[in-house]
Design a protein around this motif. Structure first.
Motif, PDB file in Angstrom:
ATOM      1  N   PHE A 152     -50.123   6.806 -20.356  1.00 18.95           N
ATOM      2  CA  PHE A 152     -49.526   7.290 -21.606  1.00 18.95           C
ATOM      3  C   PHE A 152     -48.573   8.438 -21.351  1.00 18.95           C
ATOM      4  CE2 PHE A 152     -53.802   5.721 -22.512  1.00 18.95           C
ATOM      5  CZ  PHE A 152     -53.520   4.744 -23.444  1.00 18.95           C
ATOM      6  N   ARG A 153     -47.563   8.542 -22.225  1.00 15.75           N
ATOM      7  CA  ARG A 153     -46.707   9.722 -22.199  1.00 15.75           C
ATOM      8  C   ARG A 153     -47.490  10.905 -22.754  1.00 15.75           C
ATOM      9  NH1 ARG A 153     -41.583   8.554 -19.746  1.00 15.75           N
ATOM     10  NH2 ARG A 153     -40.861   6.542 -20.497  1.00 15.75           N
ATOM     11  N   ASP A 154     -47.037  12.099 -22.390  1.00 16.10           N
ATOM     12  CA  ASP A 154     -47.697  13.292 -22.913  1.00 16.10           C
ATOM     13  C   ASP A 154     -47.500  13.408 -24.418  1.00 16.10           C
ATOM     14  OD1 ASP A 154     -48.481  13.999 -20.442  1.00 16.10           O
ATOM     15  OD2 ASP A 154     -47.052  15.637 -20.166  1.00 16.10           O
ATOM     16  N   ASP A 190     -55.706   9.652 -12.079  1.00 18.03           N
ATOM     17  CA  ASP A 190     -54.424  10.361 -12.128  1.00 18.03           C
ATOM     18  C   ASP A 190     -53.642  10.256 -10.832  1.00 18.03           C
ATOM     19  OD1 ASP A 190     -54.907  11.211 -14.660  1.00 18.03           O
ATOM     20  OD2 ASP A 190     -55.850  13.082 -14.037  1.00 18.03           O
ATOM     21  N   THR A 191     -54.275   9.737  -9.805  1.00 13.95           N
ATOM     22  CA  THR A 191     -53.600   9.688  -8.509  1.00 13.95           C
ATOM     23  C   THR A 191     -53.574   8.237  -8.059  1.00 13.95           C
ATOM     24  OG1 THR A 191     -55.675  10.087  -7.335  1.00 13.95           O
ATOM     25  CG2 THR A 191     -54.395  12.011  -7.956  1.00 13.95           C
ATOM     26  N   ARG A 193     -50.527  26.572  -3.518  1.00 14.26           N
ATOM     27  CA  ARG A 193     -51.556  26.489  -4.558  1.00 14.26           C
ATOM     28  C   ARG A 193     -52.978  26.570  -4.015  1.00 14.26           C
ATOM     29  NH1 ARG A 193     -51.163  22.049  -9.063  1.00 14.26           N
ATOM     30  NH2 ARG A 193     -49.708  20.942  -7.740  1.00 14.26           N
ATOM     31  N   SER A 235     -52.355  16.805  -8.429  1.00 13.37           N
ATOM     32  CA  SER A 235     -51.546  16.819  -9.633  1.00 13.37           C
ATOM     33  C   SER A 235     -50.313  17.664  -9.374  1.00 13.37           C
ATOM     34  CB  SER A 235     -52.344  17.405 -10.804  1.00 13.37           C
ATOM     35  OG  SER A 235     -51.459  17.767 -11.841  1.00 13.37           O
ATOM     36  N   ARG A 288     -48.085  18.335 -12.075  1.00 14.83           N
ATOM     37  CA  ARG A 288     -47.538  18.499 -13.422  1.00 14.83           C
ATOM     38  C   ARG A 288     -46.612  19.703 -13.496  1.00 14.83           C
ATOM     39  NH1 ARG A 288     -50.227  15.418 -17.274  1.00 14.83           N
ATOM     40  NH2 ARG A 288     -49.437  16.725 -18.937  1.00 14.83           N
ATOM     41  N   ALA A 298     -47.247   8.513  -5.632  1.00 16.51           N
ATOM     42  CA  ALA A 298     -48.036   7.892  -6.702  1.00 16.51           C
ATOM     43  C   ALA A 298     -48.304   8.896  -7.818  1.00 16.51           C
ATOM     44  CB  ALA A 298     -49.358   7.376  -6.138  1.00 16.51           C
ATOM     45  N   ILE A 299     -48.658  10.119  -7.427  1.00 19.20           N
ATOM     46  CA  ILE A 299     -48.995  11.138  -8.421  1.00 19.20           C
ATOM     47  C   ILE A 299     -47.728  11.629  -9.139  1.00 19.20           C
ATOM     48  CG2 ILE A 299     -50.124  13.368  -8.747  1.00 19.20           C
ATOM     49  CD1 ILE A 299     -51.543  12.788  -6.016  1.00 19.20           C
ATOM     50  N   ARG A 310     -46.475   9.244 -11.790  1.00 15.60           N
ATOM     51  CA  ARG A 310     -47.297   9.352 -13.008  1.00 15.60           C
ATOM     52  C   ARG A 310     -46.916  10.587 -13.807  1.00 15.60           C
ATOM     53  NH1 ARG A 310     -52.037   6.386 -13.363  1.00 15.60           N
ATOM     54  NH2 ARG A 310     -52.632   5.277 -11.477  1.00 15.60           N
ATOM     55  N   TYR A 338     -43.569  10.295 -15.512  1.00 18.00           N
ATOM     56  CA  TYR A 338     -43.664   9.424 -16.692  1.00 18.00           C
ATOM     57  C   TYR A 338     -44.304  10.190 -17.838  1.00 18.00           C
ATOM     58  CZ  TYR A 338     -45.081   5.625 -19.770  1.00 18.00           C
ATOM     59  OH  TYR A 338     -45.254   4.816 -20.855  1.00 18.00           O
ATOM     60  N   GLN A 339     -45.421  10.866 -17.533  1.00 16.54           N
ATOM     61  CA  GLN A 339     -46.141  11.613 -18.572  1.00 16.54           C
ATOM     62  C   GLN A 339     -45.251  12.684 -19.188  1.00 16.54           C
ATOM     63  OE1 GLN A 339     -49.304  12.660 -15.963  1.00 16.54           O
ATOM     64  NE2 GLN A 339     -50.635  10.979 -16.597  1.00 16.54           N
ATOM     65  N   ALA A 340     -44.432  13.294 -18.336  1.00 18.96           N
ATOM     66  CA  ALA A 340     -43.563  14.361 -18.841  1.00 18.96           C
ATOM     67  C   ALA A 340     -42.430  13.819 -19.710  1.00 18.96           C
ATOM     68  CB  ALA A 340     -42.988  15.165 -17.677  1.00 18.96           C
ATOM     69  N   VAL A 360     -44.824   3.163 -15.135  1.00 16.31           N
ATOM     70  CA  VAL A 360     -44.657   4.340 -14.292  1.00 16.31           C
ATOM     71  C   VAL A 360     -43.581   4.113 -13.233  1.00 16.31           C
ATOM     72  CG1 VAL A 360     -45.830   5.647 -12.472  1.00 16.31           C
ATOM     73  CG2 VAL A 360     -46.964   5.266 -14.652  1.00 16.31           C
TER      74      VAL A 360
END
Lengths: 292, 302, 396
Positions: A131-133, A214-215, A267, C209, C211, C235-236, C239, C242-244, C269
């Motif tokens: 899904f899109r955000d 998610d990955t 990170r 992630s 993001r 891959a991440i 995704r 696309y989500q953004a 994606v």
């Protein structure tokens, strides 16, 4: 300002994802008194178990999470019975249980290669829509990440209910609080240990599959998040379940907030910095009771 | 065949030297250090940078490598020595990860993931082929033996006895008037120096250093060496270095002999065998093949 | 005493034999050749299919009678994506198996570590590593690299972008030896055509992630996002992009967008993803052969190792000697522009046996190398993913 708010949102969601395996790690520590690093391997095998159920049996991804729980739990019990239990018995009370901890690191490597032997290194994906955000004001939130966090919350609630309101859960807490007293009361510590191991493996497997959502799935899945998970458990205080949750949010938020000020490539270092800061103030972590 | 064995002798020496360092920290001092790869990286990069960028001669570069690794070990120990075993293991694991990250990302200094080629080594240029390999192996094992003898003396000296006492029970040691933290930091620094020196040796042997070399697998290999050989004594670490190198190499030939599986499955079996070996050794020989001899209570604490 | 010694020797021989004898016995008649691909560790997505393709080529050559009448004996070692492990494995391949060539090293750090072991023992090294520094090592001709260097890639990609009217891009790159150089060279090339580089972020490929990194990229409102990635992190990223809500073109090297990775991701994606890879002519038989071996569209590294093994076999046949020296001396001669055009090792070996000079052009394209071993690739293929399937856009 928006960047900060967005980092907080991302951090909270990342923390929720970390919390599940961190609880798994800390639960084993609470009951069996050793750091079982193989939770990384349980997460990987759980993710593959759920993947088989999802893609081979055609079960939708969310119910297939149960497959991940079973696979992760089974892996945990098998590894514990075969490789770790014997070493745990030799530990004197009050001593840090390093031999089983080392064996569990080796077990992680072993499980990674079991997955590699069976499934290869090729990336695999779940049969799950993407899904899109959603945009709430200027903030973006991923529906999948929200759903993952909700699933994590359900799993955590289930664990709290189990520990608080079932006989097995209460005996588990008794063993965790005072193994000597529990033994006097005639509690079968070995059985409690097995239940705790299975529950932790199931949580790790669930956490692994949520990460896989998610990955993409490969034999290094658990290994990638391992350090952040251990950091979360240590920050919270080894053996404390609320601590693991708090620690997961500290590490998750820390890693995301840090990207605002430091190079994102660093990170992982933030988790480490969080450990050092917390432990230099409280050597047993935020919620840890036992000191040095 | 001979060339291969000589090369592996050098690699075994490097593993043995790291195992000796770990022995001082963990075997004698009782501190669960899973950050070896980080100390090795500090030593390897120090030697490589001094040699390549500043043209420092190898004995000085190696000395500096050991000292820098000792320094970073002392800082790490100072921050963490109060932690109990499990906490320490995770914090030190994080230390190694951060060192690897820094080596990957501080491109201006370390060359990033591409690494630093052309690291000088003793006699490179004057000796070639087998002669160079043999000379290097001899030098490496010479250093290992010197380190082992020093460590054996240290273990028998008051310092070692106090350290053992701290390992067994630091409260008792503290009550006996020993400054526990100072002993721990010193042991950690000295052990890290050996690991750093081993890192410098590795950089010289390969003539190259890159972040990928300093993964958690390196730490696991050295832990396996020490556990197999026997922590607490000196000769266990040496034996362990040889055994682990022999084991990891022997698994190659075992994997070659399995025609029925694909290359990736053979590789999985090979790594699986190494992991299994560590688990089996912990079960079958919990004190290692050369266990530490039990000693009388040190007179300093009586 | 004497008996004791003999017995001990017999015992030693007994111990050593099972491990080494097959290798030694076989070495007498067959020609040993090795692969050193990442079967475990971060490069694990690539090594297995590379080893599989190498084995298939060796089997084909052997089935057709081998090289100079001798069989090829393949040994596949694991580099573990780790320079130390790679060096140890290379010593084993060279000193125990006595290979004439090591094929398929991946990851610039591994290749840079292994290279001196190879050139000091005068063993050929065929690599797919992209860092420009590798062929600049003092390797005396013992390195052949089939992966175009970063400059070739950057220029070709920037030209393609300009031709499609793209005026701006943002780069997200995994930490690699060519992360910064590719970005800068692309930016410089695009600038000559009126375009602009908006910025780059280098990320830690082992995270789960990206993001925050993606949000940073999208905030610059690029027309295109360049993903200088490897498969697991791509891959991440895809995704997260696309989500953004970014639906502009995304560009990535072909080795990141492997067919298996595309297949593992949800179709929305990957939709609109463009990948580029060094390429043979459309319909090249070598490329089709690799596709047949793998059962999917070949990833660039698998196509390249097909050429590594083929080039080694052909160069030995050309030099009429089963030695590394023969490969070293003849690897450029089998790409003679005036020779008979061949696209696989078996056809090439037949042509050489018939006394022809040959012009080998393989699964990854024309195999012509300059003096330092860099490929002189002139062509790149650009593939577009639509509905989960890669289709060839253009070869330029």
């Amino acid at each position: 300002m928006i960047a900060i708010a967005q980092a907080i949102v991302n951090g909270v969601l990342a923390g929720a994802a970390l919390a599940v395996p961190a609880i798994a790690f800390t639960t084993i520590f609470a009951v069996l008194r050793f750091a079982n690093f193989a939770v990384a391997g349980f997460a990987t095998l759980g993710a593959y178990g759920g993947w088989l159920v999802n893609t081979r049996l055609g079960v939708p991804a969310v119910p297939a999470l149960l497959g991940a729980c079973v696979a992760g739990g089974a892996a945990a019990v098998i590894v514990d019975e075969a490789a770790l239990k014997g070493l745990r018995r030799r530990i004197r009370p009050g001593e840090a249980a390093l031999a089983p901890a080392i064996a569990s690191v080796a077990a992680t490597l072993l499980l990674e290669n079991v997955a590699r032997f069976l499934f290869g290194n090729d990336p695999q994906g779940y049969d799950l829509p993407v899904f899109r955000d959603w945009h709430i004001g200027a903030l973006a939130v991923g529906p999948q990440q929200l759903a993952d966090a909700a699933i994590a919350l359900v799993a955590m609630t289930a664990l709290f209910l189990f520990l608080g309101f079932t006989r097995a859960g209460r005996t588990m807490r008794a063993v965790a609080d005072n193994p000597g007293l529990a033994a006097l009361k005639g509690i079968d510590a070995a059985r409690v240990g097995r239940i705790a191991t299975f529950a932790a493996g199931a949580l790790a497997g669930l956490g692994g599959m949520l990460i896989g959502f998610d990955t993409s799935l490969d034999p290094l899945l658990g290994f990638r998040v391992m350090l952040s998970v251990f950091a979360a458990a240590v920050v919270g205080g080894l053996g404390s379940i609320p601590g693991a949750v708090a620690g997961a949010f500290v590490v998750g938020l820390g890693e995301e907030m840090a990207t605002l000020v430091v190079d994102p490539a660093y990170r992982t270092a933030v988790g480490f910095a969080a450990i050092l800061i917390v432990l230099s103030l409280r050597p047993a972590g935020l919620f840890g009771e036992r000191t040095a | 065949m001979l060339a291969y064995l000589v090369q592996m002798a050098s690699f075994a020496a490097i593993t043995a030297l790291m195992a000796l360092g770990l022995d001082l920290i963990w075997g004698l001092g009782g501190m669960a250090n899973l950050g070896l790869a980080g100390s090795a990286a500090v030593g390897a990069y120090a030697a490589a940078l001094l040699g390549v960028k500043l043209g420092v001669a190898w004995p000085l570069a190696w000395l500096a490598a050991a000292l820098l690794a000792a320094g970073s070990g002392a800082i790490l120990a100072g921050l963490t020595a109060r932690l109990r075993g499990d906490y320490l293991a995770i914090v030190t694991l994080g230390f190694a990860e951060v060192m690897q990250l820094a080596a990957s990302n501080e491109v201006w200094l370390t060359g990033g993931t591409g690494g630093i080629p052309g690291v000088p080594a003793p006699w490179r240029g004057s000796l070639h082929g087998l002669a160079f390999d043999a000379a290097f192996a001899a030098l490496a094992w010479g250093l290992v033996v010197v380190a082992a003898l020093l460590l054996a003396r240290l273990g028998a000296a008051p310092f070692g006895r106090v350290l053992r006492a701290i390992r067994e029970d630091d409260t008792v040691a503290a009550v006996a008037g020993k400054r526990v933290l100072r002993f721990k930091v010193r042991a950690f620094a000295a052990g890290s120096a050996l690991v750093g020196l081993a890192g410098a040796l590795g950089a010289a042997l390969e003539g190259f250093v890159a972040p990928d070399s300093f993964s958690a697998l390196l730490t696991l290999t050295v832990v396996l060496a020490l556990c197999a050989g026997g922590p607490g004594g000196v000769w266990g670490a040496l034996l362990g270095g040889v055994l682990v190198t022999a084991l990891t190499e022997a698994t190659r030939f075992a994997a070659d002999a399995l025609p029925a599986v694909s290359a990736v499955q053979a590789a999985a079996l090979r790594q699986g065998m190494i992991a299994l070996a560590l688990i089996l050794i912990l079960h079958l020989r919990p004190a290692g093949i050369l266990p530490e001899r039990p000693r009388a209570i040190p007179k300093e604490l009586r | 005493m004497k008996i004791g010694l003999t017995r001990r020797r017999a015992l030693l021989a007994g111990l050593a034999l099972p491990a080494f004898a097959p290798g030694l016995a076989e070495a007498a008649q067959s020609i040993p050749i090795g692969t050193l691909t990442p079967l475990t560790g971060a490069g694990g997505a690539y090594g297995p299919s590379m080893a599989k393709v190498a084995k298939a080529v060796v089997d084909e050559i052997n089935a057709a009678g081998g090289v100079l009448g001798r069989r090829l004996a393949l040994t596949s070692e694991d580099s573990e994506t780790n320079p130390d492990a790679g060096v140890k494995a290379a010593h084993k391949l060279i000193d125990i198996n006595h290979v004439v060539a090591i094929c398929g090293t991946w990851a610039s750090a591994v290749t840079t570590a292994v290279a001196p072991v190879c050139w000091q023992s005068k063993t050929m090294l065929f690599t797919v590593s992209g860092a420009d520094s590798i062929t600049l090592l003092p390797h005396h001709g013992y390195i052949i690299r089939t992966q175009p260097n970063s400059h070739l890639q950057a220029v070709s990609v920037a030209d393609f972008m300009a031709a499609r009217g793209i005026k701006s891009f943002y780069s997200l790159s995994v930490q690699s030896p060519f992360a910064t150089s590719v970005y800068q060279q692309m930016g410089a090339e695009l600038a000559t055509k009126g375009g602009k580089a908006l910025g780059d972020t280098i990320y830690d490929g082992s995270k789960t992630s990206f993001r925050t990194e993606v949000e940073k990229a999208v905030a610059t409102k690029p027309e295109l996002i360049f993903l200088n990635s490897y498969a697991p992190d791509l891959a991440i990223l895809l995704r997260n992009i696309y989500q953004a809500g970014f639906s502009g073109p995304r560009f990535t090297p072909g080795y990141a967008a492997t067919p298996k990775l595309i297949a593992s991701l949800p179709k929305p994606v990957t939709d609109g993803l463009i990948s580029y890879a060094p390429s043979p002519d459309p319909g090249s038989p070598g490329y089709k052969r690799v596709k047949q071996i793998l059962g999917t569209e070949p990833d660039p590294y698998s196509a390249q190792i097909y050429d590594h093994v083929s080039l080694a076999a052909l160069a030995m046949a050309q030099g009429k000697a089963a030695t590394s020296q023969a490969i070293h001396d003849n690897v450029r001669a089998v790409g003679n522009p005036n020779g008979v055009a061949v696209t696989d090792a078996v056809a090439g070996l037949k042509a050489i046996a018939a006394g022809h000079t040959i012009n080998y052009s393989g699964a990854s394209g024309p195999c012509k190398f300059n003096a330092i071993g860099d490929i002189l690739s002139s062509k790149f293929r650009f593939d577009l993913v639509r509905n989960g399937k890669s289709t060839l856009l253009t070869i330029s």
